[in-house]
Design an enzyme around this catalytic site. Structure first.
Site, PDB file in Angstrom:
ATOM      1  N   ASP A  72       0.827  -1.155   0.119  1.00  0.00           N
ATOM      2  CA  ASP A  72      -0.048   0.084  -0.001  1.00  0.00           C
ATOM      3  C   ASP A  72       0.756   1.329  -0.057  1.00  0.00           C
ATOM      4  O   ASP A  72       0.449   2.375  -0.669  1.00  0.00           O
ATOM      5  CB  ASP A  72      -0.818  -0.101   1.248  1.00  0.00           C
ATOM      6  CG  ASP A  72      -2.226  -0.963   0.991  1.00  0.00           C
ATOM      7  OD1 ASP A  72      -2.003  -1.638   0.032  1.00  0.00           O
ATOM      8  OD2 ASP A  72      -2.824  -1.109   2.215  1.00  0.00           O
ATOM      9  N   ALA A  73       1.957   1.140   0.740  1.00  0.00           N
ATOM     10  CA  ALA A  73       2.777   2.631   0.895  1.00  0.00           C
ATOM     11  C   ALA A  73       3.489   2.941  -0.269  1.00  0.00           C
ATOM     12  O   ALA A  73       3.416   3.859  -0.722  1.00  0.00           O
ATOM     13  CB  ALA A  73       3.812   2.086   1.726  1.00  0.00           C
ATOM     14  N   TYR A  75       2.132   2.036  -3.445  1.00  0.00           N
ATOM     15  CA  TYR A  75       0.931   2.557  -4.284  1.00  0.00           C
ATOM     16  C   TYR A  75       0.785   4.111  -3.914  1.00  0.00           C
ATOM     17  O   TYR A  75       0.527   4.838  -4.905  1.00  0.00           O
ATOM     18  CB  TYR A  75      -0.117   1.705  -3.801  1.00  0.00           C
ATOM     19  CG  TYR A  75      -1.440   2.030  -4.674  1.00  0.00           C
ATOM     20  CD1 TYR A  75      -1.662   1.753  -5.943  1.00  0.00           C
ATOM     21  CD2 TYR A  75      -2.451   2.818  -3.932  1.00  0.00           C
ATOM     22  CE1 TYR A  75      -2.855   2.201  -6.806  1.00  0.00           C
ATOM     23  CE2 TYR A  75      -3.551   3.383  -4.742  1.00  0.00           C
ATOM     24  CZ  TYR A  75      -3.639   3.064  -5.738  1.00  0.00           C
ATOM     25  OH  TYR A  75      -4.814   3.412  -6.517  1.00  0.00           O
ATOM     26  N   SER A 121     -13.614   8.646  -2.480  1.00  0.00           N
ATOM     27  CA  SER A 121     -12.466   8.215  -1.361  1.00  0.00           C
ATOM     28  C   SER A 121     -12.098   9.370  -0.500  1.00  0.00           C
ATOM     29  O   SER A 121     -12.539  10.291  -0.267  1.00  0.00           O
ATOM     30  CB  SER A 121     -11.356   7.618  -2.329  1.00  0.00           C
ATOM     31  OG  SER A 121     -10.239   6.908  -1.550  1.00  0.00           O
ATOM     32  N   LEU A 122     -10.916   8.902   0.376  1.00  0.00           N
ATOM     33  CA  LEU A 122     -10.661   9.901   1.276  1.00  0.00           C
ATOM     34  C   LEU A 122      -9.007  10.157   0.745  1.00  0.00           C
ATOM     35  O   LEU A 122      -8.100   9.461   0.244  1.00  0.00           O
ATOM     36  CB  LEU A 122     -10.377   9.252   2.551  1.00  0.00           C
ATOM     37  CG  LEU A 122     -11.728   8.890   3.127  1.00  0.00           C
ATOM     38  CD1 LEU A 122     -11.455   8.342   4.670  1.00  0.00           C
ATOM     39  CD2 LEU A 122     -12.557   9.963   3.444  1.00  0.00           C
ATOM     40  N   LYS A 157      -9.810   3.180  10.684  1.00  0.00           N
ATOM     41  CA  LYS A 157     -10.205   2.983   9.311  1.00  0.00           C
ATOM     42  C   LYS A 157      -9.859   1.665   9.096  1.00  0.00           C
ATOM     43  O   LYS A 157      -8.877   1.030   9.277  1.00  0.00           O
ATOM     44  CB  LYS A 157      -9.071   3.883   8.471  1.00  0.00           C
ATOM     45  CG  LYS A 157      -9.319   3.686   7.178  1.00  0.00           C
ATOM     46  CD  LYS A 157      -8.521   4.630   6.153  1.00  0.00           C
ATOM     47  CE  LYS A 157      -8.598   4.405   4.823  1.00  0.00           C
ATOM     48  NZ  LYS A 157      -8.738   3.005   4.242  1.00  0.00           N
ATOM     49  N   ARG A 178     -18.390  -0.368  -4.226  1.00  0.00           N
ATOM     50  CA  ARG A 178     -18.521   0.886  -4.715  1.00  0.00           C
ATOM     51  C   ARG A 178     -17.856   1.011  -6.038  1.00  0.00           C
ATOM     52  O   ARG A 178     -18.172   2.030  -6.871  1.00  0.00           O
ATOM     53  CB  ARG A 178     -17.088   1.539  -3.762  1.00  0.00           C
ATOM     54  CG  ARG A 178     -16.502   2.841  -4.301  1.00  0.00           C
ATOM     55  CD  ARG A 178     -15.616   3.792  -3.311  1.00  0.00           C
ATOM     56  NE  ARG A 178     -14.099   2.885  -3.730  1.00  0.00           N
ATOM     57  CZ  ARG A 178     -13.171   3.375  -2.878  1.00  0.00           C
ATOM     58  NH1 ARG A 178     -13.086   4.313  -2.318  1.00  0.00           N
ATOM     59  NH2 ARG A 178     -12.041   2.870  -2.868  1.00  0.00           N
ATOM     60  N   GLU A 215     -18.127  -0.411   5.828  1.00  0.00           N
ATOM     61  CA  GLU A 215     -17.300  -1.233   5.410  1.00  0.00           C
ATOM     62  C   GLU A 215     -17.583  -2.706   5.580  1.00  0.00           C
ATOM     63  O   GLU A 215     -17.912  -3.131   6.719  1.00  0.00           O
ATOM     64  CB  GLU A 215     -15.714  -0.694   6.075  1.00  0.00           C
ATOM     65  CG  GLU A 215     -14.709  -1.474   5.497  1.00  0.00           C
ATOM     66  CD  GLU A 215     -14.151  -0.171   4.489  1.00  0.00           C
ATOM     67  OE1 GLU A 215     -14.927   0.585   4.040  1.00  0.00           O
ATOM     68  OE2 GLU A 215     -12.899  -0.483   3.687  1.00  0.00           O
ATOM     69  N   LYS A 331     -13.032  13.109  10.785  1.00  0.00           N
ATOM     70  CA  LYS A 331     -14.211  13.896   9.842  1.00  0.00           C
ATOM     71  C   LYS A 331     -14.632  14.881  10.636  1.00  0.00           C
ATOM     72  O   LYS A 331     -14.895  14.634  11.811  1.00  0.00           O
ATOM     73  CB  LYS A 331     -15.189  12.998   9.523  1.00  0.00           C
ATOM     74  CG  LYS A 331     -14.787  11.553   8.813  1.00  0.00           C
ATOM     75  CD  LYS A 331     -16.089  10.634   9.125  1.00  0.00           C
ATOM     76  CE  LYS A 331     -15.644   9.121   8.711  1.00  0.00           C
ATOM     77  NZ  LYS A 331     -16.632   8.159   8.778  1.00  0.00           N
TER      78      LYS A 331
HETATM   79  S1  IVH Z   1     -15.602   7.767   5.624  1.00  0.00           S
HETATM   80  C1  IVH Z   1     -16.257  10.254   1.564  1.00  0.00           C
HETATM   81  N1  IVH Z   1     -15.019   6.232   7.642  1.00  0.00           N
HETATM   82  O1  IVH Z   1     -11.565   4.005   3.560  1.00  0.00           O
HETATM   83  C2  IVH Z   1     -15.776   8.983   2.132  1.00  0.00           C
HETATM   84  N2  IVH Z   1     -14.284   5.577   5.541  1.00  0.00           N
HETATM   85  O2  IVH Z   1      -9.627   5.498   1.874  1.00  0.00           O
HETATM   86  C3  IVH Z   1     -16.294   8.596   3.186  1.00  0.00           C
HETATM   87  N3  IVH Z   1     -12.836   3.397   5.451  1.00  0.00           N
HETATM   88  O3  IVH Z   1     -13.603   4.334   0.858  1.00  0.00           O
HETATM   89  C4  IVH Z   1     -15.467   7.468   3.667  1.00  0.00           C
HETATM   90  N4  IVH Z   1     -13.081   3.027   7.503  1.00  0.00           N
HETATM   91  O4  IVH Z   1     -14.027   2.379   2.236  1.00  0.00           O
HETATM   92  C5  IVH Z   1     -14.719   6.402   6.333  1.00  0.00           C
HETATM   93  N5  IVH Z   1     -14.372   5.016   9.304  1.00  0.00           N
HETATM   94  C6  IVH Z   1     -14.151   5.197   8.145  1.00  0.00           C
HETATM   95  C7  IVH Z   1     -13.714   4.297   7.227  1.00  0.00           C
HETATM   96  C8  IVH Z   1     -13.673   4.530   5.857  1.00  0.00           C
HETATM   97  C9  IVH Z   1     -12.677   2.669   6.168  1.00  0.00           C
HETATM   98  C10 IVH Z   1     -12.792   3.201   3.705  1.00  0.00           C
HETATM   99  C11 IVH Z   1     -13.712   3.520   2.954  1.00  0.00           C
HETATM  100  C12 IVH Z   1     -13.284   4.627   2.145  1.00  0.00           C
HETATM  101  C13 IVH Z   1     -11.749   4.396   2.196  1.00  0.00           C
HETATM  102  C14 IVH Z   1     -10.820   5.680   1.796  1.00  0.00           C
END
Ligand code: IVH
Length: 736
Positions: A72-73, A75, A121-122, A157, A178, A215, A331
């Site tokens: 992952d790192a 990537y 995504s984030l 996460k 997704r 998830e 967030k």
């Molecule tokens: S919030 C607008 N919260 O990580 C996107 N995502 O790298 C809001 N993920 O697509 C996502 N744990 O699949 C959110 N606590 C969490 C999460 C989380 C895992 C995943 C998710 C997202 C990806 C982004």
């Protein structure tokens, strides 16, 4: 098979499957070694091209194939390089730039679902400074002072795959992956097998429409158990829980999904007919009230210092959590502020994922040894100076195959970087060349098997895996076959573990599987062995006696035929019913195949028995050939006959639906179905107790002909086999 590879039309932001490079050779050279601020205009354009292709390739390996090739790192580093170059050369941002896309286009086989609210995504942060920048950006954007508090929700996460659950009037109506963020796959039937996902929301005060997002993942224990089952079945292990979860969800057959326990945590939402709350915390409470599990432990924090404290705490506790996490998500808690902050390209401005560094460590590689598998595959193993990685002591790591060793130039005596991805065998990421001893030599992969016969190692053109050519004579293979024979999903003989098998083999008590059932003749010898007493010998012999009756499916699996795992074993048992029928059909298929010149090896041209075998669902020519080769080998025939004299193989009893209109019937699907894919039709038919075959013969009960059905429908009519339309079929099974 047109229905299984429906060509996706590329949208403006989407790369079509055809544009994803098939392999590294198709990726342009670019300028991978040049620093971003030294790139010329020309070079920048080339390098962005390379990165777009390379990232698309890795996206596809990760999202589409569940088989990532890079850490992952690494990537993330590619994406960051792409973004850095784009910042310097915005004029060269490509239409297919990875910064404008999320994930990979959906795989075929599932119906497509368009997300009414895109699934984004984030952005990632790796360093503390990037987290500080995140807070600063938010304050600037909202016009706040440098010290004004910004309240964020911090949640672990989870590393799984995101899923959108659509509830209408409180009932789950659709679940989707997704995919590329705009369009995903319909996995409704599969998620219904997940206990954490309610199919109804309690109470009647809920919104008319709500799409809960979260998830799907596999916890550590479920992952360990699954891999243990894979290992027992001689199948490839999943590299990490994420891949295992993705693989389970993407099964066309929900029964397989159910057999691999998955979990779900809710953390976001898509379309809603009314607001769910004013803050993230309120929405979480709402989700919780509906019966969803949440990412725990979560915290609300008002400053960078607080979030970093939380981050460090979780990082230190990470190994003890029941599931794997790869970072923390921050967030903005207030949803009105989220609304104002909005989105930048593929990610919200109001959230960021603060990633943990991968669990890595450096250690010395003392020796490279070679492991010989049941089918003679040679796997190089790194024997390491024991080291703790992510809370687990690691002393061995797989080196996969000779190409991998050469690519990384891994040598005995090297200091290597070890990374643990989940609870499986760790990976050797690379070598710290500065620490290489002066006298080191490149590793020479052995040309002979490590067994005492020293048979030559063969590696047919185009194959990655070298094999011992000693076949049945190779002691390692013999022992591995015995271990497989007694393993849990095969004969499941209690007390006959690796240690005993090896000892019995060494002492010539058990050389081939039928010898196990003659072990009682050696009772006196055993009693003289150290550690064996009356009771333990009796227990073992009783355990063996208890297994003189066995189901056909387990029996087939136990033979250890290459390519035949427990699922294929069951399929064969179901299709042929009795050992006699199976044995005859396989011997016939093997004869047909042996009598066919290589250039004519198309199933129908080889012969009827061979074509029938290839036609079974999920058995193609590779599996059929492996079975034929097994049956052609005289030694295997001898073992089979000797076994038949020792054990009673019971006819296959189908525990699945036996009273449906199609149970026990043989069905062939042909042409394009309109209401479902052909794979879906097949798995539905199987679930109803039917046998699905790929070729029409006198034994076929029904041919279901979709649009453009060709020669199979014609042949069916010639043979007087009933030909059904898709609608007739649905009517027959009571689904219309
Ligand atoms: S919030 C607008 N919260 O990580 C996107 N995502 O790298 C809001 N993920 O697509 C996502 N744990 O699949 C959110 N606590 C969490 C999460 C989380 C895992 C995943 C998710 C997202 C990806 C982004």
């Amino acid at each position: 098979m047109a229905d299984e590879q429906s060509a996706d039309k590329p949208g403006p932001e989407q790369l079509s499957a055809a544009e994803i490079p098939a392999g590294p050779a198709e990726i342009p050279a670019g300028h991978p070694d040049a620093a971003v601020d030294e790139l010329s205009d020309f070079q920048a354009r080339d390098e962005l091209h390379r990165l777009a292709q390379l990232i698309a390739y890795h996206d596809a390996r990760y999202h589409r194939d569940d088989a990532p090739e890079i850490a992952d790192a690494d990537y993330d580093a590619l994406r960051r390089r792409n973004e850095a170059i784009e910042r310097r050369f915005p004029q060269h941002i490509r239409a297919d730039s990875p910064s404008r896309k999320v994930g990979a286009p959906p795989a075929s086989g599932f119906a497509k679902v368009r997300h009414s609210v895109p699934m984004l995504s984030l952005a990632n942060a790796f360093e503390e400074q990037e987290v500080r920048d995140f807070f600063d950006r938010i304050r600037r954007f909202l016009g706040l002072g440098a010290d004004d508090p910004v309240e964020v929700l911090a949640e672990p996460k989870i590393d799984g795959l995101s899923c959108a659950l659509r509830y209408e009037r409180g009932r789950l109506v659709q679940a989707a992956t997704r995919g590329d963020g705009t369009e995903g796959e319909d996995i409704t039937r599969n998620v219904l097998t997940i206990d954490d996902i309610p199919d109804r929301l309690p109470g009647d005060d809920g919104p008319a429409v709500v799409e809960v997002r979260g998830e799907i993942f596999m916890d550590r224990q479920a992952f360990k158990d699954l891999n243990e089952r894979q290992r027992q079945a001689g199948k490839q292990l999943f590299a990490n829980p994420r891949n295992a979860a993705a693989g389970a969800v993407r099964q066309l057959d929900p029964k397989i999904t159910r057999s691999r326990p998955l979990s779900f945590l809710a953390y976001a939402w898509g379309e809603v007919s009314q607001p769910l709350g004013r803050t993230m915390t309120e929405v979480r409470d709402r989700f919780h009230g509906w019966g969803f599990k949440l990412n725990q432990p979560a915290a609300t924090c008002s400053s960078v210092e607080q979030v970093l404290e939380y981050y460090r705490k979780l990082e230190s506790e990470r190994a003890e959590l029941a599931f794997e996490i790869d970072g923390i998500v921050y967030k903005v808690n207030d949803l009105a502020l989220q609304e104002r902050l909005g989105y930048v390209s593929r990610a919200p401005r109001w959230a960021i994922a603060h990633k943990f560094p991968p669990e890595q460590a450096q250690t010395i590689l003392n020796k490279i040894t070679i492991q010989v598998g049941r089918t003679g595959a040679l796997t190089p193993v790194a024997n390491l100076e024991p080291i703790t990685v992510g809370g687990v002591v690691v002393s061995r790591a797989t080196l996969h195959n000779p190409d991998e060793i050469a690519r990384k130039d891994v040598r005995e005596g090297d200091t290597v970087i070890v990374q643990r991805a989940g609870d499986v065998i760790p990976q050797v990421l690379g070598v710290v060349t500065e620490k290489r001893p002066a006298a080191s030599e490149p590793f020479a992969f052995p040309e002979v098997c490590p067994c005492e016969l020293q048979t030559p190692v063969v590696r047919p053109d185009g194959e990655v895996v070298p094999r011992c050519s000693g076949e049945l004579a190779c002691p390692y293979q013999q022992v591995e076959r015995l271990k497989h024979f007694v393993s849990r999903e095969a004969f499941d003989i209690e007390g006959l573990g690796t240690k005993n098998i090896e000892a019995f083999w060494q002492n010539d008590l058990v050389k081939t599987p039928p010898d196990i059932f003659q072990l009682h003749r050696h009772r006196d010898t055993l009693l003289k062995w150290e550690g064996w007493g009356q009771q333990s010998v009796k227990n073992l012999l009783d355990a063996i006696e208890a297994r003189r009756r066995i189901g056909l499916d387990r029996f087939i699996y136990a033979l250890g035929i290459q390519e035949v795992g427990s699922t294929t074993g069951r399929l064969l048992a179901r299709s042929y019913g009795t050992l006699k029928a199976w044995d005859e059909a396989m011997s016939k298929a093997a004869e047909e195949r042996a009598a066919t010149p290589d250039e004519a090896k198309k199933p129908e041209r080889v012969g009827e028995a061979y074509a029938e075998l290839c036609g079974l669902e999920s058995i193609g020519m590779t599996v059929a050939d492996a079975i034929c080769e097994f049956f052609q080998e005289p030694h295997n025939r001898e073992v089979l006959e000797a076994l038949e004299a020792e054990v009673t193989v019971e006819d296959f009893v189908d525990t699945r639906a036996s009273d449906t209109p199609v149970s026990g019937k043989t069905i062939v699907f042909t042409g394009t179905m309109e209401k479902m894919t052909r794979s879906e039709a097949k798995s539905r038919a199987e679930a109803l107790g039917a046998k699905v075959s790929g070729s029409v013969s006198k034994k076929t009960d029904y041919v279901v002909a979709g649009a453009d059905a060709g020669s199979k429908a014609t042949k069916a009519r010639e043979l007087g086999v009933a030909v059904l339309s898709e609608d007739d079929w649905l009517q027959l099974i009571g689904e219309q």
